[in-house]
Enzyme design. Structure first.
Site, PDB file in Angstrom:
ATOM      1  N   GLU A  58       0.432   3.563   1.892  1.00 52.55           N
ATOM      2  CA  GLU A  58       0.485   4.060   3.253  1.00 52.55           C
ATOM      3  C   GLU A  58       1.792   3.587   3.729  1.00 52.55           C
ATOM      4  O   GLU A  58       2.374   4.275   4.928  1.00 52.55           O
ATOM      5  CB  GLU A  58      -0.713   3.022   4.127  1.00 52.55           C
ATOM      6  CG  GLU A  58      -1.929   3.798   4.023  1.00 52.55           C
ATOM      7  CD  GLU A  58      -1.965   4.914   4.989  1.00 52.55           C
ATOM      8  OE1 GLU A  58      -1.804   5.175   6.258  1.00 52.55           O
ATOM      9  OE2 GLU A  58      -2.491   6.005   4.149  1.00 52.55           O
ATOM     10  N   THR A 117       0.814  -1.180   0.013  1.00 54.40           N
ATOM     11  CA  THR A 117       0.101  -0.120  -0.103  1.00 54.40           C
ATOM     12  C   THR A 117       0.645   1.281   0.013  1.00 54.40           C
ATOM     13  O   THR A 117       1.995   1.347   0.521  1.00 54.40           O
ATOM     14  CB  THR A 117      -0.854   0.146   1.314  1.00 54.40           C
ATOM     15  OG1 THR A 117      -1.451   1.188   1.618  1.00 54.40           O
ATOM     16  CG2 THR A 117      -0.261  -0.285   2.488  1.00 54.40           C
TER      17      THR A 117
HETATM   18  P1  NAP Z   1     -11.340  -4.476   2.376  1.00 54.54           P
HETATM   19  O1  NAP Z   1     -12.572  -4.248   1.543  1.00 54.54           O
HETATM   20  O2  NAP Z   1     -11.333  -4.075   3.569  1.00 54.54           O
HETATM   21  O3  NAP Z   1     -11.120  -6.039   2.467  1.00 54.54           O
HETATM   22  C1  NAP Z   1     -10.301  -6.711   3.290  1.00 54.54           C
HETATM   23  C2  NAP Z   1     -10.683  -8.461   3.149  1.00 54.54           C
HETATM   24  O4  NAP Z   1      -9.962  -8.888   4.295  1.00 54.54           O
HETATM   25  C3  NAP Z   1     -12.150  -8.646   3.416  1.00 54.54           C
HETATM   26  O5  NAP Z   1     -12.536  -9.813   2.716  1.00 54.54           O
HETATM   27  C4  NAP Z   1     -12.247  -9.164   5.005  1.00 54.54           C
HETATM   28  O6  NAP Z   1     -13.082  -9.825   5.371  1.00 54.54           O
HETATM   29  C5  NAP Z   1     -10.784  -9.850   5.082  1.00 54.54           C
HETATM   30  N1  NAP Z   1     -10.215  -9.906   6.356  1.00 54.54           N
HETATM   31  C6  NAP Z   1     -10.145  -9.190   7.304  1.00 54.54           C
HETATM   32  N2  NAP Z   1      -9.461  -9.815   8.301  1.00 54.54           N
HETATM   33  C7  NAP Z   1      -9.145 -11.071   8.137  1.00 54.54           C
HETATM   34  C8  NAP Z   1      -8.854 -12.209   8.725  1.00 54.54           C
HETATM   35  N3  NAP Z   1      -8.111 -12.194  10.035  1.00 54.54           N
HETATM   36  N4  NAP Z   1      -8.647 -13.418   8.011  1.00 54.54           N
HETATM   37  C9  NAP Z   1      -9.251 -13.433   6.575  1.00 54.54           C
HETATM   38  N5  NAP Z   1      -9.670 -12.458   5.955  1.00 54.54           N
HETATM   39  C10 NAP Z   1      -9.756 -11.124   6.757  1.00 54.54           C
HETATM   40  O7  NAP Z   1      -9.897  -4.155   1.523  1.00 54.54           O
HETATM   41  P2  NAP Z   1      -9.917  -3.570  -0.149  1.00 54.54           P
HETATM   42  O8  NAP Z   1     -10.038  -2.139  -0.370  1.00 54.54           O
HETATM   43  O9  NAP Z   1     -10.389  -4.810  -0.628  1.00 54.54           O
HETATM   44  O10 NAP Z   1      -8.216  -3.982  -0.194  1.00 54.54           O
HETATM   45  C11 NAP Z   1      -7.812  -5.387  -0.317  1.00 54.54           C
HETATM   46  C12 NAP Z   1      -6.106  -5.359   0.097  1.00 54.54           C
HETATM   47  O11 NAP Z   1      -5.374  -4.240  -0.569  1.00 54.54           O
HETATM   48  C13 NAP Z   1      -6.062  -5.201   1.634  1.00 54.54           C
HETATM   49  O12 NAP Z   1      -5.223  -5.892   2.218  1.00 54.54           O
HETATM   50  C14 NAP Z   1      -5.733  -3.600   1.806  1.00 54.54           C
HETATM   51  O13 NAP Z   1      -5.076  -3.321   2.855  1.00 54.54           O
HETATM   52  C15 NAP Z   1      -4.908  -3.338   0.419  1.00 54.54           C
HETATM   53  N6  NAP Z   1      -4.902  -2.054  -0.239  1.00 54.54           N
HETATM   54  C16 NAP Z   1      -6.046  -1.490  -0.380  1.00 54.54           C
HETATM   55  C17 NAP Z   1      -5.879  -0.179  -0.980  1.00 54.54           C
HETATM   56  C18 NAP Z   1      -7.481   0.508  -1.234  1.00 54.54           C
HETATM   57  O14 NAP Z   1      -7.249   1.561  -1.581  1.00 54.54           O
HETATM   58  N7  NAP Z   1      -8.421  -0.158  -1.258  1.00 54.54           N
HETATM   59  C19 NAP Z   1      -4.868   0.337  -1.200  1.00 54.54           C
HETATM   60  C20 NAP Z   1      -3.611  -0.285  -1.077  1.00 54.54           C
HETATM   61  C21 NAP Z   1      -3.921  -1.592  -0.468  1.00 54.54           C
HETATM   62  P3  NAP Z   1     -14.699  -9.416   5.867  1.00 54.54           P
HETATM   63  O15 NAP Z   1     -15.616  -9.102   4.419  1.00 54.54           O
HETATM   64  O16 NAP Z   1     -14.995 -10.526   6.666  1.00 54.54           O
HETATM   65  O17 NAP Z   1     -14.045  -8.082   6.601  1.00 54.54           O
HETATM   66  O1  G4F Z   2     -10.524   6.630   3.190  1.00 50.30           O
HETATM   67  P1  G4F Z   2      -9.807   6.545   4.189  1.00 50.30           P
HETATM   68  O2  G4F Z   2     -10.062   5.909   5.496  1.00 50.30           O
HETATM   69  O3  G4F Z   2      -8.320   5.876   3.540  1.00 50.30           O
HETATM   70  P2  G4F Z   2      -6.800   5.907   3.795  1.00 50.30           P
HETATM   71  O4  G4F Z   2      -6.431   6.152   5.210  1.00 50.30           O
HETATM   72  O5  G4F Z   2      -6.223   6.827   2.847  1.00 50.30           O
HETATM   73  O6  G4F Z   2      -6.480   4.408   3.674  1.00 50.30           O
HETATM   74  C1  G4F Z   2      -6.891   3.721   2.473  1.00 50.30           C
HETATM   75  O7  G4F Z   2      -6.289   3.599   1.351  1.00 50.30           O
HETATM   76  C2  G4F Z   2      -4.824   2.927   1.757  1.00 50.30           C
HETATM   77  C3  G4F Z   2      -4.025   3.336   0.455  1.00 50.30           C
HETATM   78  O8  G4F Z   2      -3.243   4.510   0.747  1.00 50.30           O
HETATM   79  C4  G4F Z   2      -4.829   1.387   1.982  1.00 50.30           C
HETATM   80  F1  G4F Z   2      -3.922   0.897   2.088  1.00 50.30           F
HETATM   81  C5  G4F Z   2      -5.821   1.386   3.020  1.00 50.30           C
HETATM   82  O9  G4F Z   2      -6.099  -0.184   3.293  1.00 50.30           O
HETATM   83  C6  G4F Z   2      -7.161   2.109   2.894  1.00 50.30           C
HETATM   84  O10 G4F Z   2      -7.976   1.419   1.729  1.00 50.30           O
HETATM   85  O11 G4F Z   2      -8.991   8.016   4.609  1.00 50.30           O
HETATM   86  C7  G4F Z   2      -8.681   9.010   3.636  1.00 50.30           C
HETATM   87  C8  G4F Z   2      -8.497  10.459   4.166  1.00 50.30           C
HETATM   88  C9  G4F Z   2      -7.647  10.217   5.315  1.00 50.30           C
HETATM   89  O12 G4F Z   2      -6.489  11.452   5.406  1.00 50.30           O
HETATM   90  C10 G4F Z   2      -8.671  10.693   6.357  1.00 50.30           C
HETATM   91  O13 G4F Z   2      -7.965  11.276   7.480  1.00 50.30           O
HETATM   92  O14 G4F Z   2      -9.614  10.845   4.421  1.00 50.30           O
HETATM   93  C11 G4F Z   2      -9.427  11.427   5.968  1.00 50.30           C
HETATM   94  N1  G4F Z   2     -10.951  11.547   6.560  1.00 50.30           N
HETATM   95  C12 G4F Z   2     -11.436  12.499   6.685  1.00 50.30           C
HETATM   96  N2  G4F Z   2     -12.709  12.216   7.229  1.00 50.30           N
HETATM   97  C13 G4F Z   2     -11.523  10.357   6.783  1.00 50.30           C
HETATM   98  C14 G4F Z   2     -12.814  11.016   7.353  1.00 50.30           C
HETATM   99  N3  G4F Z   2     -11.393   9.088   6.579  1.00 50.30           N
HETATM  100  C15 G4F Z   2     -12.341   7.858   7.044  1.00 50.30           C
HETATM  101  N4  G4F Z   2     -12.112   6.906   6.944  1.00 50.30           N
HETATM  102  N5  G4F Z   2     -13.491   8.841   7.703  1.00 50.30           N
HETATM  103  C16 G4F Z   2     -13.854   9.934   7.796  1.00 50.30           C
HETATM  104  O15 G4F Z   2     -14.790  10.500   8.250  1.00 50.30           O
END
Ligand code: NAP
Ligand code: G4F
Length: 373
Positions: free
Chosen positions: A134, A132
């Site tokens: 992050e 990520t």
């Molecule tokens: P997500 O919607 O939060 O999905 C996470 C998945 O992990 C869900 O299926 C969840 O199951 C499962 N999970 C959580 N804890 C677990 C455990 N202990 N054992 C087995 N499964 C478990 O995340 P996403 O947005 O699809 O992202 C997919 C991956 O990419 C994650 O690893 C995330 O950290 C990474 N990532 C995401 C982004 C982004 O912007 N979306 C960017 C960079 C990296 P439940 O449905 O039961 O909760």
């Molecule tokens: O949508 P966010 O929670 O995503 P964040 O923290 O960027 O993380 C997501 O992207 C990562 C990749 O860069 C992934 F690795 C991670 O698993 C996840 O998918 O927050 C985005 C921004 C942050 O700066 C947060 O402080 O939005 C700001 N924010 C402002 N108000 C909020 C809120 N975030 C959330 N979740 N909820 C709020 O009410």
């Protein structure tokens, strides 16, 4: 023989898009899900439609915090490809559940790598690790690419840092085909409802239809590089098709603030917002009303918002102990070596999410009132 792919985290946003992609490419797809007291397959079921029942799609129980479970499902499937998407993926939650986050996101990855090695699958199984942006956290360079140093800012980021390096280490030490996709934020109508993008599109849609009055948010000024999840899962697959493993940044190269995301989403419902006040007293006020997007399923007279309404307020509970202020990716290596480029632009992404949530709010109004007002 069809190739076998195992997706951990199949019930999440990316899991649904990736399962769809791999089924379309003829794979046998195995999805690992954890056991919850409520059904966690709703998103996946709705997204896959009839393909959810395909004989090439199988769900099994598996939890990344349980090594016997990880060994069990990898040993029984013996997959050609593993996509490790499972994670406690919410940055803010990781401050409240740091140990669980580390167990799942860091050690969970190690458990997969160890299972592949110990089961003698090192030559057969290719592994994609969901890394990520992050990792960059307090960014050391703009934009961020594969050479930018890491400085994570949350238990989530630190756990993913371990996962990143342990994947690299098993590649270097044991020759495993393990690749990290360093993906920047990617969203879609399937995005989890507590991430800021989806929280905003759901909240603004419900406000437009009169189901809610106001949306409460934290830091509006952080900037993200936002792409579409469908584009990003195709990059995961491309990484495992290469001759050699490697690590790739996947991003759009464009950056927008949370504030801009909200303004863009509000515009789909025909609302122009004006920001008044400062800090915790800041609020988003409706300054203008135009016709909603033609595909919104919402006419101007159905809008339950008027000029001067406060539709966004700030709440301290949504601020994080340490913030990642700005992320901007440089995906030129992915373009060069994978031929990957994002297809969906920011405005299109926000529109797609907003239109889907406006329809969901419309349906909720219908169910509540027994018809449209
Ligand atoms: P997500 O919607 O939060 O999905 C996470 C998945 O992990 C869900 O299926 C969840 O199951 C499962 N999970 C959580 N804890 C677990 C455990 N202990 N054992 C087995 N499964 C478990 O995340 P996403 O947005 O699809 O992202 C997919 C991956 O990419 C994650 O690893 C995330 O950290 C990474 N990532 C995401 C982004 C982004 O912007 N979306 C960017 C960079 C990296 P439940 O449905 O039961 O909760
Ligand atoms: O949508 P966010 O929670 O995503 P964040 O923290 O960027 O993380 C997501 O992207 C990562 C990749 O860069 C992934 F690795 C991670 O698993 C996840 O998918 O927050 C985005 C921004 C942050 O700066 C947060 O402080 O939005 C700001 N924010 C402002 N108000 C909020 C809120 N975030 C959330 N979740 N909820 C709020 O009410």
């Amino acid at each position: 023989m069809a190739k076998k792919a195992l997706i951990t985290g199949v019930t999440g946003q990316d899991g649904a898009y990736l399962a769809e992609l791999l089924l379309a490419k003829g794979y046998e797809v195995y999805g690992a899900r954890r056991r919850l007291s409520t059904d966690n397959t709703g998103r996946l079921r709705a997204h896959l439609g009839p393909k959810f029942r395909s004989p090439r799609f199988r769900l099994l129980y598996g939890d990344l915090t349980d090594s016997s479970s990880v060994n069990g499902f990898i040993g029984s499937i013996r997959p050609d490809e593993i996509y490790n998407l499972a994670a406690q993926s919410h940055v803010a939650v990781s401050f409240e559940q740091p140990e669980f986050t580390a167990d799942c996101d860091a050690l969970g990855t190690l458990r997969i790598l160890e299972a592949v090695r110990n089961l003698g699958l090192g030559r057969k199984t290719r592994i994609y690790q969901a890394s990520t942006s992050e990792l960059y956290g307090k960014v050391r360079a703009v934009p961020q690419n594969e050479g930018t140093p890491f400085h994570p800012r949350s238990p989530y980021g630190v756990s993913k840092l371990f996962a990143y390096w342990i994947a690299v280490n098993y590649r270097e030490s044991y020759g495993l085909f393990a690749s990290n996709g360093i993906l920047f934020n990617h969203e879609s109508p399937l995005r989890g409802e507590t991430f800021v993008s989806r929280k905003a599109t759901i909240g603004l849609s419900r406000i437009s239809w009169g189901l809610d009055k106001c949306l409460y948010l934290g830091n509006l000024d952080s900037k993200r590089d936002w792409g579409h999840a469908r584009d990003y899962v195709s990059a995961m697959h491309m990484m495992l098709l290469r001759d050699e493993p490697g690590d790739f940044v996947i991003a759009t190269g464009k950056q927008y603030s949370v504030r801009r995301f909200i303004e863009t989403a509000a515009a789909v419902a025909g609302l122009t917002l004006e920001w008044k006040g400062k800090g915790l007293a800041e609020r988003g006020v409706v300054a203008g009303i135009a016709a909603p997007h033609p595909a919104a399923g919402l006419s101007r007279h159905e809008l339950r918002v008027k000029k001067g309404d406060v539709v966004v307020r700030i709440s301290p509970e949504y601020f994080r102990p340490s913030e990642v202020d700005t992320l901007l990716g440089d995906a030129s290596r992915a373009a060069r070596e994978l031929g990957w480029r994002p297809k969906v632009a920011f405005k299109e992404l926000v529109e797609e999410m907003m239109l889907a949530d406006l329809y969901a709010a419309r349906k909720a109004v219908y169910l509540k009132t027994g018809g449209f007002r």
